[in-house]
Design a protein around this motif. Structure first.
Motif, PDB file in Angstrom:
ATOM      1  N   ARG A 198      13.594  29.782   4.635  1.00  0.00           N
ATOM      2  CA  ARG A 198      14.600  28.998   3.965  1.00  0.00           C
ATOM      3  C   ARG A 198      14.498  29.121   2.437  1.00  0.00           C
ATOM      4  O   ARG A 198      15.497  29.254   1.737  1.00  0.00           O
ATOM      5  CB  ARG A 198      14.356  27.548   4.393  1.00  0.00           C
ATOM      6  N   ARG A 391       5.492  30.021  21.930  1.00  0.00           N
ATOM      7  CA  ARG A 391       6.035  30.103  20.578  1.00  0.00           C
ATOM      8  C   ARG A 391       6.792  31.424  20.456  1.00  0.00           C
ATOM      9  O   ARG A 391       6.267  32.468  20.849  1.00  0.00           O
ATOM     10  CB  ARG A 391       4.913  30.083  19.525  1.00  0.00           C
ATOM     11  N   SER A 398       3.024  29.466   8.196  1.00  0.00           N
ATOM     12  CA  SER A 398       3.618  28.314   8.853  1.00  0.00           C
ATOM     13  C   SER A 398       2.597  27.686   9.798  1.00  0.00           C
ATOM     14  O   SER A 398       2.184  28.299  10.779  1.00  0.00           O
ATOM     15  CB  SER A 398       4.866  28.783   9.612  1.00  0.00           C
ATOM     16  N   GLU A 400       0.837  25.646  12.653  1.00  0.00           N
ATOM     17  CA  GLU A 400       1.225  25.323  14.030  1.00  0.00           C
ATOM     18  C   GLU A 400       0.530  24.036  14.477  1.00  0.00           C
ATOM     19  O   GLU A 400      -0.587  23.741  14.034  1.00  0.00           O
ATOM     20  CB  GLU A 400       0.818  26.458  14.983  1.00  0.00           C
TER      21      GLU A 400
ATOM     22  N   SER B  11      17.007  28.628  10.060  1.00  0.00           N
ATOM     23  CA  SER B  11      16.663  27.534  10.970  1.00  0.00           C
ATOM     24  C   SER B  11      15.198  27.537  11.405  1.00  0.00           C
ATOM     25  O   SER B  11      14.668  26.518  11.813  1.00  0.00           O
ATOM     26  CB  SER B  11      17.551  27.583  12.213  1.00  0.00           C
ATOM     27  N   CYS B  12      14.542  28.702  11.380  1.00  0.00           N
ATOM     28  CA  CYS B  12      13.129  28.771  11.768  1.00  0.00           C
ATOM     29  C   CYS B  12      12.461  29.925  11.049  1.00  0.00           C
ATOM     30  O   CYS B  12      13.122  30.717  10.386  1.00  0.00           O
ATOM     31  CB  CYS B  12      12.987  28.881  13.296  1.00  0.00           C
ATOM     32  N   ARG B  14      11.398  32.726  11.933  1.00  0.00           N
ATOM     33  CA  ARG B  14      11.701  34.093  12.339  1.00  0.00           C
ATOM     34  C   ARG B  14      12.685  34.741  11.373  1.00  0.00           C
ATOM     35  O   ARG B  14      12.591  35.929  11.070  1.00  0.00           O
ATOM     36  CB  ARG B  14      12.255  34.107  13.754  1.00  0.00           C
ATOM     37  N   ARG B  37      21.122  27.731  17.537  1.00  0.00           N
ATOM     38  CA  ARG B  37      21.139  27.258  16.152  1.00  0.00           C
ATOM     39  C   ARG B  37      21.610  28.364  15.212  1.00  0.00           C
ATOM     40  O   ARG B  37      22.250  28.111  14.198  1.00  0.00           O
ATOM     41  CB  ARG B  37      19.738  26.779  15.740  1.00  0.00           C
TER      42      ARG B  37
END
Lengths: 421, 123
Positions: A198, A391, A398, A400, B11-12, B14, B37
């Motif tokens: 993101r 997963r 990230s 877990e 969204s994730c 990946r 998503r």
């Protein structure tokens, strides 16, 4: 020297310290002292003016200052929490005597029944990765630049190169661009970005800032101020390939190359540290090897999300109360949690107590290398799979979490967690 | 004429690279996603990408020289630079309360710019 008595002393007034103090206060009438070296509570959140905080904890998207103020307002309302800002803790001993100083009290001692360590972490610097070249100004960590821009209102430079694609580096690439700087690029030594997807999209792609994977800075040039840096591609073993070296002009080099838990006080208290996390070795209550000393948040393990810091700090705050009120019910022998294949570390490191009402214990971990379509498996001593969690993707950047079911907390010497394809 | 636009899903972790095939603004096909998503994300991001903008404005008589601000909700991505220029011109005076409107309907986005912390007045 002034001497004070408190039930619980919380060291650090950032997200971890705030949540720990608040949780301890809500669950008891104990006397709590919260100490913070800065003039204001909130820790690093104060300078993290971007949004994206609180999605899991508050179920809404907040900026750093907004997230912090939710806790600060609650903490300030509590009668059983005393707050000392502008206060530097300089020593903690294994008997939980805390020595601190500030302008009002001078040097003072606090006798505590329990201590919660919540000092957070600091950024790795140029020295940590020994970039050769001149000792010029204009080379600083991304977080330092963030403080200059967002708190002090200074712009550290105009032509920026960022080394390291950690989240703070990505966030600062966008921030400096919006303030009118020319961010020439972000270099990452690894073949993948260590920040959240993101942030890569919204901080770099949105502004056409290039990300150079497998690249590093090989030298810093300039007389008083940085004037240019040499950059080069690295090989599989992360060594720079000299034929690929080029020089790029810039007046500022920002470093976003990792975070180190700030454990100097923990060490003086005799707390044992984990070589991988660089934080304390703890049980599920977040209690260290020293009875009555707890650790939580980034001083324990560097988190990606402040939401997890708050959740972990609540455990430590509640546990400090339970410790003083002697509510702990021990297992006959502790269960060690051992990291297996492609697991870098597990927190907590062991389970010491019988599980009461909870249905599970949350186990935090990071992987060594990215993998897709895997299972995180919980194994018993003989290697039998007790439980597994699918997963789609795991990456080192990230964290877990798995929920270890209460039925597995019984007569094991150890439980292993590993990645299986 | 058919065109293809690539969108990285956020969204994730990946980060699927999703391809939107379109004629002008009309979506013909969405490919490359691996979960539901992804489709929703790609659609929204193709039609009108929006972002929450955060920045700082100068504040006088306050305990700090800068006040952190945000748009109350997401604004169109193509309005960000215009809004940032507008934010440069704003001066406020302490005290300011979290959530206080600093600039109403910034750059005609129908979204207010609000303060994201309290700043006390210092005498």
């Amino acid at each position: 020297m002034k001497k004070l008595d408190y039930d619980i002393v919380v060291v650090g007034g950032g997200p971890a310290g705030l949540a720990a103090a608040l949780e301890a206060s809500v669950n008891s009438n104990l006397k709590i002292l919260l100490m913070e070296r800065s003039e204001r509570l909130g820790g690093i959140l104060e300078q993290c003016i971007h949004n994206g905080f609180g999605l899991s904890y508050f179920k809404e998207e907040l900026t750093g200052p907004e997230y912090a103020s939710r806790f600060i307002k609650e903490v300030e309302k509590k009668d059983n929490i005393d707050i000392k800002t502008g206060t530097m803790v300089i020593d903690i001993n294994p008997d939980k005597v805390v020595i601190a100083e500030n302008v009002e009290d001078g040097l003072f001692q606090v006798y505590a029944k329990a201590v919660v360590l919540a000092m957070g972490c600091r950024e790795r610097t140029r020295e940590a990765i020994t970039i050769p070249g001149n000792r010029v100004s204009g080379v600083m960590t991304a977080g330092t630049a963030q403080r200059y821009v967002n708190i002090n209102g200074y712009l550290p430079g105009k032509d920026i190169i960022i080394l390291g694609s950690g989240d703070i580096g990505l966030i600062m690439a966008r921030r400096m661009t919006l303030e009118g700087c020319n961010v020439k690029g972000v270099l990452e030594i690894m073949p993948y970005s260590s920040g959240l997807v993101r942030n890569k999209v919204q901080c770099l792609d949105d502004f056409d800032i290039p990300l150079y994977l497998n690249y590093t800075v090989t030298a810093i040039h300039g007389k008083d101020r940085v004037e240019a840096v040499s950059i080069a591609k690295v090989d599989d073993r992360l060594n720079p390939i000299s034929e690929t070296e080029i020089t790029v002009s810039c007046d500022t080099l920002l470093l976003s190359i990792g975070l180190i838990p700030e454990n100097e006080l923990s060490k003086s208290a005799g707390v044992k540290l984990d070589g991988v996390t660089k934080g304390a070795i703890v049980d599920e209550k977040r209690e260290t090897n020293i009875k009555g000393i707890f650790a939580c948040g980034n001083v324990l393990q560097v988190h990606d999300l402040v939401d997890n810091v708050s959740a972990e700090a609540k455990i430590a705050g509640r546990s400090a109360v339970e410790y003083i009120e002697e509510k702990f019910d021990k297992l006959d022998k502790p269960i060690e949690l051992k990291p297996g294949n492609n697991i870098a570390y597990l927190v907590p490191h062991r389970i010491e107590y019988k599980i009461n009402d909870e249905k599970y214990i949350e186990i935090y971990m990071r992987v060594h290398k990215p993998m897709e379509h895997i299972r995180l498996c919980v194994l018993d001593e003989k290697g039998n799979i007790l439980d597994s969690y699918r997963r789609d993707i795991v990456v080192p950047g990230s964290m877990e979490t798995i929920r270890l079911k209460s039925e597995f907390i019984r007569n094991y010497d150890f439980i292993k967690v590993e990645v299986q394809e | 004429m058919e065109e293809k636009t690539k969108i990285i899903c956020t969204s994730c972790p990946r980060g699927c690279i999703i391809t939107v095939t379109h004629v002008g603004k009309e979506i013909k096909e969405i490919n490359g996603y691996t979960c539901k998503r992804g489709v929703i994300y790609a659609k929204d991001e193709f039609i009108l990408p929006k972002r929450v903008l955060t920045s700082t404005v100068r504040i006088s008589c306050g305990e700090l020289p800068m006040l952190p601000v945000r748009t109350e909700s997401a604004i169109p991505k193509n309005k960000i630079i215009e809004c940032v220029k507008k934010i440069c011109e704003i001066d406020v005076k302490a005290p300011v309360k979290l959530g206080q409107v600093i600039c109403k309907n910034i750059c005609n986005t129908n979204v207010d710019l609000i303060a994201s912390r309290d700043i006390h007045k210092v005498v």
